[in-house]
Motif scaffolding. Structure first.
Motif, PDB file in Angstrom:
ATOM      1  N   TYR A 215       0.813  -1.221   0.000  1.00 54.55           N
ATOM      2  CA  TYR A 215       0.000   0.000   0.000  1.00 54.55           C
ATOM      3  C   TYR A 215       0.843   1.267   0.000  1.00 54.55           C
ATOM      4  O   TYR A 215       0.469   2.262  -0.613  1.00 54.55           O
ATOM      5  N   ILE A 216       1.996   1.237   0.678  1.00 50.83           N
ATOM      6  CA  ILE A 216       2.887   2.404   0.657  1.00 50.83           C
ATOM      7  C   ILE A 216       3.356   2.657  -0.779  1.00 50.83           C
ATOM      8  O   ILE A 216       3.315   3.786  -1.277  1.00 50.83           O
ATOM      9  N   ALA A 217       3.741   1.550  -1.455  1.00 54.18           N
ATOM     10  CA  ALA A 217       4.179   1.671  -2.854  1.00 54.18           C
ATOM     11  C   ALA A 217       3.040   2.174  -3.744  1.00 54.18           C
ATOM     12  O   ALA A 217       3.250   3.024  -4.627  1.00 54.18           O
ATOM     13  N   ILE A 218       1.831   1.657  -3.498  1.00 53.74           N
ATOM     14  CA  ILE A 218       0.662   2.059  -4.294  1.00 53.74           C
ATOM     15  C   ILE A 218       0.387   3.558  -4.110  1.00 53.74           C
ATOM     16  O   ILE A 218       0.212   4.299  -5.081  1.00 53.74           O
ATOM     17  N   ILE A 219       0.373   3.994  -2.846  1.00 54.86           N
ATOM     18  CA  ILE A 219       0.071   5.403  -2.562  1.00 54.86           C
ATOM     19  C   ILE A 219       1.135   6.321  -3.170  1.00 54.86           C
ATOM     20  O   ILE A 219       0.813   7.358  -3.752  1.00 54.86           O
ATOM     21  N   THR A 220       2.419   5.894  -3.064  1.00 57.23           N
ATOM     22  CA  THR A 220       3.497   6.680  -3.671  1.00 57.23           C
ATOM     23  C   THR A 220       3.291   6.818  -5.174  1.00 57.23           C
ATOM     24  O   THR A 220       3.456   7.904  -5.742  1.00 57.23           O
ATOM     25  N   THR A 221       2.916   5.717  -5.819  1.00 56.51           N
ATOM     26  CA  THR A 221       2.668   5.741  -7.272  1.00 56.51           C
ATOM     27  C   THR A 221       1.482   6.640  -7.611  1.00 56.51           C
ATOM     28  O   THR A 221       1.526   7.419  -8.561  1.00 56.51           O
ATOM     29  N   ILE A 222       0.423   6.533  -6.802  1.00 57.40           N
ATOM     30  CA  ILE A 222      -0.789   7.324  -7.048  1.00 57.40           C
ATOM     31  C   ILE A 222      -0.489   8.823  -6.974  1.00 57.40           C
ATOM     32  O   ILE A 222      -0.975   9.609  -7.781  1.00 57.40           O
ATOM     33  N   LEU A 223       0.342   9.200  -5.987  1.00 58.88           N
ATOM     34  CA  LEU A 223       0.646  10.622  -5.810  1.00 58.88           C
ATOM     35  C   LEU A 223       1.384  11.208  -7.023  1.00 58.88           C
ATOM     36  O   LEU A 223       1.396  12.414  -7.216  1.00 58.88           O
ATOM     37  N   LYS A 224       1.969  10.315  -7.827  1.00 62.51           N
ATOM     38  CA  LYS A 224       2.683  10.792  -9.025  1.00 62.51           C
ATOM     39  C   LYS A 224       1.763  10.924 -10.237  1.00 62.51           C
ATOM     40  O   LYS A 224       2.180  11.428 -11.281  1.00 62.51           O
ATOM     41  N   ILE A 225       0.495  10.447 -10.115  1.00 62.13           N
ATOM     42  CA  ILE A 225      -0.447  10.564 -11.231  1.00 62.13           C
ATOM     43  C   ILE A 225      -0.731  12.039 -11.485  1.00 62.13           C
ATOM     44  O   ILE A 225      -1.081  12.774 -10.558  1.00 62.13           O
ATOM     45  N   PRO A 226      -0.566  12.499 -12.751  1.00 60.31           N
ATOM     46  CA  PRO A 226      -0.749  13.928 -13.004  1.00 60.31           C
ATOM     47  C   PRO A 226      -2.193  14.421 -12.822  1.00 60.31           C
ATOM     48  O   PRO A 226      -2.403  15.494 -12.259  1.00 60.31           O
ATOM     49  N   SER A 227      -3.198  13.644 -13.260  1.00 57.76           N
ATOM     50  CA  SER A 227      -4.575  14.152 -13.200  1.00 57.76           C
ATOM     51  C   SER A 227      -5.184  13.965 -11.810  1.00 57.76           C
ATOM     52  O   SER A 227      -5.017  12.919 -11.186  1.00 57.76           O
ATOM     53  N   THR A 228      -5.885  14.977 -11.343  1.00 63.13           N
ATOM     54  CA  THR A 228      -6.488  14.939 -10.002  1.00 63.13           C
ATOM     55  C   THR A 228      -7.562  13.866  -9.924  1.00 63.13           C
ATOM     56  O   THR A 228      -7.645  13.144  -8.926  1.00 63.13           O
ATOM     57  N   THR A 229      -8.382  13.733 -10.981  1.00 61.37           N
ATOM     58  CA  THR A 229      -9.466  12.731 -10.948  1.00 61.37           C
ATOM     59  C   THR A 229      -8.879  11.331 -10.880  1.00 61.37           C
ATOM     60  O   THR A 229      -9.376  10.483 -10.136  1.00 61.37           O
ATOM     61  N   GLY A 230      -7.815  11.086 -11.653  1.00 56.25           N
ATOM     62  CA  GLY A 230      -7.141   9.778 -11.626  1.00 56.25           C
ATOM     63  C   GLY A 230      -6.624   9.462 -10.244  1.00 56.25           C
ATOM     64  O   GLY A 230      -6.783   8.346  -9.735  1.00 56.25           O
ATOM     65  N   ARG A 231      -6.014  10.494  -9.618  1.00 56.69           N
ATOM     66  CA  ARG A 231      -5.494  10.333  -8.253  1.00 56.69           C
ATOM     67  C   ARG A 231      -6.608   9.998  -7.279  1.00 56.69           C
ATOM     68  O   ARG A 231      -6.510   9.071  -6.493  1.00 56.69           O
ATOM     69  N   LYS A 232      -7.696  10.781  -7.361  1.00 50.58           N
ATOM     70  CA  LYS A 232      -8.820  10.600  -6.428  1.00 50.58           C
ATOM     71  C   LYS A 232      -9.405   9.196  -6.531  1.00 50.58           C
ATOM     72  O   LYS A 232      -9.681   8.540  -5.543  1.00 50.58           O
ATOM     73  N   LYS A 233      -9.602   8.748  -7.771  1.00 51.80           N
ATOM     74  CA  LYS A 233     -10.245   7.452  -7.995  1.00 51.80           C
ATOM     75  C   LYS A 233      -9.389   6.325  -7.403  1.00 51.80           C
ATOM     76  O   LYS A 233      -9.876   5.480  -6.651  1.00 51.80           O
ATOM     77  N   ALA A 234      -8.099   6.340  -7.750  1.00 53.93           N
ATOM     78  CA  ALA A 234      -7.195   5.297  -7.258  1.00 53.93           C
ATOM     79  C   ALA A 234      -7.072   5.360  -5.737  1.00 53.93           C
ATOM     80  O   ALA A 234      -7.029   4.338  -5.054  1.00 53.93           O
ATOM     81  N   PHE A 235      -7.047   6.596  -5.221  1.00 56.12           N
ATOM     82  CA  PHE A 235      -6.850   6.784  -3.787  1.00 56.12           C
ATOM     83  C   PHE A 235      -8.048   6.308  -2.982  1.00 56.12           C
ATOM     84  O   PHE A 235      -7.904   5.701  -1.927  1.00 56.12           O
ATOM     85  N   SER A 236      -9.271   6.556  -3.505  1.00 57.71           N
ATOM     86  CA  SER A 236     -10.467   6.163  -2.756  1.00 57.71           C
ATOM     87  C   SER A 236     -10.541   4.646  -2.618  1.00 57.71           C
ATOM     88  O   SER A 236     -10.909   4.120  -1.574  1.00 57.71           O
ATOM     89  N   THR A 237     -10.152   3.937  -3.688  1.00 54.33           N
ATOM     90  CA  THR A 237     -10.146   2.467  -3.623  1.00 54.33           C
ATOM     91  C   THR A 237      -9.152   1.999  -2.570  1.00 54.33           C
ATOM     92  O   THR A 237      -9.485   1.194  -1.697  1.00 54.33           O
ATOM     93  N   CYS A 238      -7.923   2.520  -2.658  1.00 54.86           N
ATOM     94  CA  CYS A 238      -6.867   2.042  -1.769  1.00 54.86           C
ATOM     95  C   CYS A 238      -7.100   2.412  -0.319  1.00 54.86           C
ATOM     96  O   CYS A 238      -6.824   1.625   0.569  1.00 54.86           O
ATOM     97  N   SER A 239      -7.611   3.636  -0.087  1.00 56.60           N
ATOM     98  CA  SER A 239      -7.767   4.065   1.301  1.00 56.60           C
ATOM     99  C   SER A 239      -8.778   3.179   2.018  1.00 56.60           C
ATOM    100  O   SER A 239      -8.581   2.799   3.169  1.00 56.60           O
ATOM    101  N   SER A 240      -9.871   2.802   1.317  1.00 60.72           N
ATOM    102  CA  SER A 240     -10.860   1.946   1.972  1.00 60.72           C
ATOM    103  C   SER A 240     -10.296   0.552   2.246  1.00 60.72           C
ATOM    104  O   SER A 240     -10.541  -0.027   3.310  1.00 60.72           O
ATOM    105  N   HIS A 241      -9.503   0.022   1.308  1.00 58.88           N
ATOM    106  CA  HIS A 241      -8.845  -1.274   1.555  1.00 58.88           C
ATOM    107  C   HIS A 241      -7.965  -1.168   2.790  1.00 58.88           C
ATOM    108  O   HIS A 241      -7.965  -2.028   3.651  1.00 58.88           O
ATOM    109  N   LEU A 242      -7.205  -0.074   2.836  1.00 59.60           N
ATOM    110  CA  LEU A 242      -6.238   0.121   3.911  1.00 59.60           C
ATOM    111  C   LEU A 242      -6.930   0.213   5.271  1.00 59.60           C
ATOM    112  O   LEU A 242      -6.435  -0.308   6.266  1.00 59.60           O
ATOM    113  N   ILE A 243      -8.106   0.867   5.299  1.00 59.49           N
ATOM    114  CA  ILE A 243      -8.856   0.998   6.557  1.00 59.49           C
ATOM    115  C   ILE A 243      -9.272  -0.381   7.070  1.00 59.49           C
ATOM    116  O   ILE A 243      -9.079  -0.720   8.235  1.00 59.49           O
TER     117      ILE A 243
END
Length: 303
Positions: A215-243
């Motif tokens: 998840y640390i690697a995933i979040i690091t990769t997500i933060l490098k995504i240029p588009s905000t919507t792309g970041r948000k979408k990937a982040f919402s999936t991962c954050s709920s898994h992480l919780i």
């Protein structure tokens, strides 16, 4: 083999809650029904829908299958106790319940880490994903998750059955778990206690660290995504898994790694709910029922 005087155990469960027991029964009944419907539905969808024949949904189907067994091992007995105050469980029934609980919990630790590794490959190494996560690899990872849990629990069960149980027979918990069972033995339990700590350590720490690293690697990769919507979408999936994952592991570590004080008993019961009752309800919602593919598959199934 030593003579065992105890033929049955009394699960004290939530007996202290007196007048609240009927309300608790209905709350747990709703949770149980929701968990069963959610998980069985996912298993059916993953089997029948061609679009869901991907590694991610293959592991999800495994997880849902596991959750169905996991919650059915603990909850029906607990609900009968709340409703009828008939809290007796036979000696062998108690150890069978402990075996399935320990086995499925260890298997779930590994399955969750396999799922996080799958997401890590998909998000961080997309070009290698299809070659790495081929059918053979998926089956090997799933089978090893199911087997890992089995080995650990059989070892611990073997040690626990070598102990003598000559009474008392009241278990201050809502299911048969290793900690309260070992406490009730009349023989020297030092070796078993060390074994249970070591096995909990071996079978929860590596998958936990693997999950965390993924998840640390995933979040690091997500933060490098240029588009905000792309970041948000990937982040919402991962954050709920992480919780879900951190609640599951956090609760396990609190219950099994902390000193066994009398004062912590009721707290331990509450924390136990976070890894026995919460995941089977939360996982279907978080991992799948929000996904477009799953919604589409449900539409087709009932359409």
């Amino acid at each position: 083999h030593q003579q065992m005087n105890v033929t049955e155990y009394i699960l004290l469960g939530f007996g202290k809650f007196g007048q609240w027991q009927n309300i608790l029964f209905f709350v747990f009944l709703l949770i149980y029904i929701a968990a069963m419907i959610g998980n069985v539905l996912i298993v059916i969808l993953v089997v029948v829908d061609q679009h869901l024949h991907t590694p991610m949904y293959f592991f999800l189907g495994n997880l849902s299958c596991l959750e169905t067994c996991y919650i059915s091992n603990v909850m029906p007995k607990m609900m009968v106790g709340l409703l009828t105050e008939e809290n007796v469980i036979s000696f062998s029934g108690c150890f069978v319940q402990f075996f399935f609980f320990g086995y499925l919990m260890a298997a779930e630790c590994y399955l969750l880490s396999v799922m996080s590794y799958d997401r890590y490959l998909a998000i961080c190494k997309p070009l290698h994903y299809t070659t790495t996560m081929n059918a053979q690899m998926c089956i090997q990872l799933a089978v090893s998750s199911w087997i890992n849990g089995l080995i650990a629990t059989l070892i611990l069960l073997g040690f626990m059955l070598e102990l003598t149980y000559c009474g008392p027979n009241e278990i201050d918990h809502y299911f048969c778990d290793s900690v309260p069972l070992i406490k009730l033995s009349c023989s020297d339990t030092n070796l078993v206690e060390v074994m249970s700590f070591v096995l909990a350590f071996i079978f929860t720490l590596p998958p936990f660290l693997l999950t965390l690293t993924s998840y640390i690697a995933i979040i690091t990769t997500i933060l490098k995504i240029p588009s905000t919507t792309g970041r948000k979408k990937a982040f919402s999936t991962c954050s709920s898994h992480l919780i879900v994952v951190s609640t599951f592991y956090g609760a396990i570590m609190i219950v099994y790694m902390l000193p066994k004080r009398e004062a912590l008993r009721d707290l331990n019961k509450a924390f136990s709910l976070l890894y026995t009752v919460l995941p089977p309800v939360a996982n279907p919602l978080i991992y799948s029922l929000r996904n477009k593919e799953v919604k589409h598959a449900i539409g087709k199934l009932f359409g």
